[in-house]
Design an enzyme around this catalytic site. Structure first.
Site, PDB file in Angstrom:
ATOM      1  N   ARG A  68      -7.379  34.038 -10.050  1.00  0.00           N
ATOM      2  CA  ARG A  68      -8.740  33.821 -11.135  1.00  0.00           C
ATOM      3  C   ARG A  68      -9.720  34.199 -11.987  1.00  0.00           C
ATOM      4  O   ARG A  68     -10.456  34.463 -12.916  1.00  0.00           O
ATOM      5  CB  ARG A  68      -9.624  32.379 -10.514  1.00  0.00           C
ATOM      6  CG  ARG A  68      -8.879  31.218 -10.010  1.00  0.00           C
ATOM      7  CD  ARG A  68      -9.844  30.306  -9.385  1.00  0.00           C
ATOM      8  NE  ARG A  68     -10.664  29.682  -9.945  1.00  0.00           N
ATOM      9  CZ  ARG A  68     -11.603  28.874  -9.002  1.00  0.00           C
ATOM     10  NH1 ARG A  68     -12.076  29.323  -8.229  1.00  0.00           N
ATOM     11  NH2 ARG A  68     -12.289  28.907 -10.057  1.00  0.00           N
ATOM     12  N   VAL A 102     -19.233  29.013 -11.886  1.00  0.00           N
ATOM     13  CA  VAL A 102     -19.252  30.377 -11.567  1.00  0.00           C
ATOM     14  C   VAL A 102     -18.590  31.782 -11.729  1.00  0.00           C
ATOM     15  O   VAL A 102     -18.302  32.376 -11.592  1.00  0.00           O
ATOM     16  CB  VAL A 102     -18.698  30.628 -10.239  1.00  0.00           C
ATOM     17  CG1 VAL A 102     -19.303  29.102  -9.100  1.00  0.00           C
ATOM     18  CG2 VAL A 102     -16.625  29.886 -11.004  1.00  0.00           C
ATOM     19  N   HIS A 118     -23.794  27.688  -7.835  1.00  0.00           N
ATOM     20  CA  HIS A 118     -22.782  27.749  -7.028  1.00  0.00           C
ATOM     21  C   HIS A 118     -21.893  29.400  -6.912  1.00  0.00           C
ATOM     22  O   HIS A 118     -21.147  29.427  -6.501  1.00  0.00           O
ATOM     23  CB  HIS A 118     -21.270  27.527  -7.750  1.00  0.00           C
ATOM     24  CG  HIS A 118     -21.837  25.236  -7.929  1.00  0.00           C
ATOM     25  ND1 HIS A 118     -21.523  24.515  -8.894  1.00  0.00           N
ATOM     26  CD2 HIS A 118     -22.441  24.506  -6.926  1.00  0.00           C
ATOM     27  CE1 HIS A 118     -21.843  22.918  -8.486  1.00  0.00           C
ATOM     28  NE2 HIS A 118     -22.828  23.306  -7.155  1.00  0.00           N
TER      29      HIS A 118
END
Ligand code: ZN
Length: 238
Positions: A68, A102, A118
């Protein structure tokens, strides 16, 4: 674009901005679900993004985050991110930026002191409370990296399912909401805690920037139908 809202921005001494996933839509940030491709298709993110999963299979969860991170590193901040960063530079101390994202794109656009509720996927932190021996810069490379002395593992500095939000950032966000003259709520559905709470406790006017209807529209003084990249540059220009 509404001249009335433009006037509110000009007049506001303290502006709180809360951004969610829609903020980064035009940057092409893959969502949690989009990241479930190829090798990862068979995993459910809610089964990977937990402390239990990381403790059980640290290298699998670390590798998923590495994947990611690579995807996010390829995208760029959009005109909306840049407009927010530029405004804060021109008017120091006037804007507090709170994000549920994020992806780190606000920071990459030049925003400083971002309240990342977050966390930030680009950052690491220690899984267990660090001891004197735990030095992230000297961690042994691995999947995940670890402390050579005590074996403590580095993990992504994001809020996982079941974890509380970072206390200091949340307290600062609540204070910014209570003290602002104007709150811009950008690209968030309003369903995810604590977006709804922050908008509803805002002392100032609340303006929604979102191409889609959100759960917060009823609490807003104005709703601007459009994306962050379209509307923020107009709203924040001089
Ligand atoms: Zn250690």
């Amino acid at each position: 674009m509404s001249d009335e809202v433009w006037g509110w921005v000009r007049a506001a001494k303290r502006i709180a901005v809360l951004t969610g996933a829609g903020m980064s839509a035009e940057s092409g940030v893959p969502t949690f679900r989009d990241a479930q491709t190829g090798l990862w298709a068979k995993f459910d993110p809610s089964q990977l993004a937990t402390e239990e999963a990381f403790r059980a299979k640290p290298s699998m969860v670390w590798d998923w985050y590495a994947f990611r991170r690579e995807m996010i590193a390829k995208v760029e901040p959009n005109a909306g991110h840049k407009a927010l960063a530029d405004f804060a530079l021109r008017y120091p101390g006037r804007l507090t930026l709170i994000t549920q994202n994020v992806d780190g794109l606000h920071q990459r656009a030049g925003s400083r002191h971002v309240l990342a509720l977050h966390g930030n996927i680009a950052d690491d932190k220690w899984l267990d409370p660090p001891k004197a021996c735990c030095n992230a810069a000297a961690a042994v490379a691995g999947s995940p990296p670890y402390c050579e002395r005590c074996g403590n593992l580095l993990r992504p500095d994001v809020v996982w399912f079941g974890e509380p939000l970072p206390l200091r950032a949340l307290a600062a966000a609540e204070e910014a909401a209570r003290a602002c003259d104007l709150m811009l709520v950008v690209g968030t559905s309003g369903v995810v805690y604590p977006a709804a709470g922050l908008a509803r406790t805002s002392a100032g006017k609340v303006v929604i920037v979102n191409p889609h209807p959100s759960d917060l529209d009823d609490a807003a003084d104005a709703v601007l139908r459009g994306t962050a990249a379209q509307l923020l540059p107009q709203l924040l220009e001089d």
